[in-house]
Design a protein around this motif. Structure first.
Motif, PDB file in Angstrom:
ATOM      1  N   ILE A 140       0.787  -1.255  -0.044  1.00  0.00           N
ATOM      2  CA  ILE A 140      -0.055   0.040  -0.136  1.00  0.00           C
ATOM      3  C   ILE A 140       0.789   1.218   0.078  1.00  0.00           C
ATOM      4  CG2 ILE A 140      -1.697   1.405   1.286  1.00  0.00           C
ATOM      5  CD1 ILE A 140      -2.829  -1.521   2.349  1.00  0.00           C
ATOM      6  N   LYS A 141       1.941   1.365   0.766  1.00  0.00           N
ATOM      7  CA  LYS A 141       2.717   2.504   0.844  1.00  0.00           C
ATOM      8  C   LYS A 141       3.628   2.618  -0.397  1.00  0.00           C
ATOM      9  CE  LYS A 141       5.286   1.540   4.599  1.00  0.00           C
ATOM     10  NZ  LYS A 141       5.875   1.638   5.813  1.00  0.00           N
ATOM     11  N   SER A 142       3.774   1.509  -1.047  1.00  0.00           N
ATOM     12  CA  SER A 142       4.511   1.595  -2.426  1.00  0.00           C
ATOM     13  C   SER A 142       3.791   2.140  -3.569  1.00  0.00           C
ATOM     14  CB  SER A 142       5.188   0.551  -2.615  1.00  0.00           C
ATOM     15  OG  SER A 142       4.072  -0.548  -3.244  1.00  0.00           O
ATOM     16  N   GLY A 143       2.351   2.108  -3.329  1.00  0.00           N
ATOM     17  CA  GLY A 143       1.467   2.844  -4.358  1.00  0.00           C
ATOM     18  C   GLY A 143       1.325   1.889  -5.734  1.00  0.00           C
ATOM     19  N   GLY A 144       0.546   2.287  -6.545  1.00  0.00           N
ATOM     20  CA  GLY A 144       0.201   1.541  -7.790  1.00  0.00           C
ATOM     21  C   GLY A 144      -0.504   0.110  -7.586  1.00  0.00           C
ATOM     22  N   ASN A 145      -1.109  -0.263  -6.499  1.00  0.00           N
ATOM     23  CA  ASN A 145      -1.573  -1.695  -6.220  1.00  0.00           C
ATOM     24  C   ASN A 145      -2.938  -1.618  -6.395  1.00  0.00           C
ATOM     25  OD1 ASN A 145       1.044  -3.089  -5.444  1.00  0.00           O
ATOM     26  ND2 ASN A 145       1.004  -1.372  -4.300  1.00  0.00           N
ATOM     27  N   PRO A 146      -3.711  -2.780  -6.234  1.00  0.00           N
ATOM     28  CA  PRO A 146      -5.068  -2.721  -6.347  1.00  0.00           C
ATOM     29  C   PRO A 146      -5.704  -2.215  -5.402  1.00  0.00           C
ATOM     30  CG  PRO A 146      -4.122  -5.035  -6.807  1.00  0.00           C
ATOM     31  CD  PRO A 146      -3.000  -4.199  -6.544  1.00  0.00           C
TER      32      PRO A 146
END
Length: 237
Positions: A140-146
């Motif tokens: 979640i913190k890395s971003g670009g996820n479902p």
């Protein structure tokens, strides 16, 4: 006239009430209604009774005074009956039941414990212990996820919180049960994971309080244990 019922005691209880006032404004006068083996402490009931500080204090003062002299069955605040005859009839009809309760509460007081854990500390602990929670959190913190990842993490954390709080409640009860004659667990509110009343023998109160303090020290600063007592045994009537 309706009567307000404070407590039930054995007829041989000293019933020292002369310097106490009852509920109401102006304060009502305390009196007793006696049957053969039991006595109820009552007063005239105010027409409009509200749980104001003075009335709550008057109700509690009666219980505490009676507790100092013997065993008492305390009624909850606001308990009323149609008249003295109705009170006496109940004392006569339920004599054995009330005597048994008085016997069960003899030489005991109630202690109420609420327990909570700091939410941030609990979350840190879950992230430290759960590999799956850490993985989802990092994604979640890395971003670009479902978009369903926050929901998945939320469900995982919620389940972990519930499981850990249940276990903490069991461990808390196990640590204190041996000092109590009985207990009543109620539904906790807010951030609390435990709300429980213990019926503690008067000669075991020091041991109970010491055990609670040791438990609080062992759990540490992330936990909030709030102990109230000795109290009238409302939860065990």
């Amino acid at each position: 006239m309706a009567v307000y019922v404070y407590s039930i005691v054995a007829t041989d209880h000293p019933q020292r009430l002369d310097d106490l006032d009852g509920v109401g404004d102006p304060p009502s006068t305390l009196r007793t209604v006696a049957a053969e083996q039991l006595t109820a402490v009552v007063s005239d009931a105010p027409e409009e009774l509200r749980p104001k500080r003075r009335d709550l204090g008057a109700h509690q003062a009666v219980q505490e005074r009676l507790m100092t002299d013997g065993t008492v069955l305390p009624m909850q605040f606001g308990f009323t009956a149609p008249d003295d005859d109705a009170v006496r009839a109940v004392l006569e009809e339920r004599t054995q039941e009330f005597i048994e309760r008085l016997r069960a509460l003899k030489d005991c007081a109630e202690y109420h414990l609420k327990a909570a854990m700091d939410e941030d500390a609990l979350l840190r602990q879950i992230l430290l212990d759960s590999e799956e929670a850490r993985r989802l959190n990092e994604q979640i913190k890395s971003g670009g996820n479902p978009p369903d990842l926050p929901l998945a993490l939320g469900e995982l954390v919620a389940n972990e919180v519930q499981a850990r709080q249940n276990q903490l409640a069991v461990e808390t009860l196990d640590a204190l049960d041996g000092f109590a004659r009985d207990r009543r667990v109620s539904e906790p509110s807010g951030n609390d994971f435990l709300s429980v009343s213990f019926l503690v023998p008067r000669d075991g109160e020091d041991g109970f309080r010491t055990a609670e303090k040791h438990l609080a020290d062992e759990l540490g600063s992330d936990f909030d244990l709030r102990l109230r007592g000795p109290l009238p045994a409302y939860s065990f009537v």
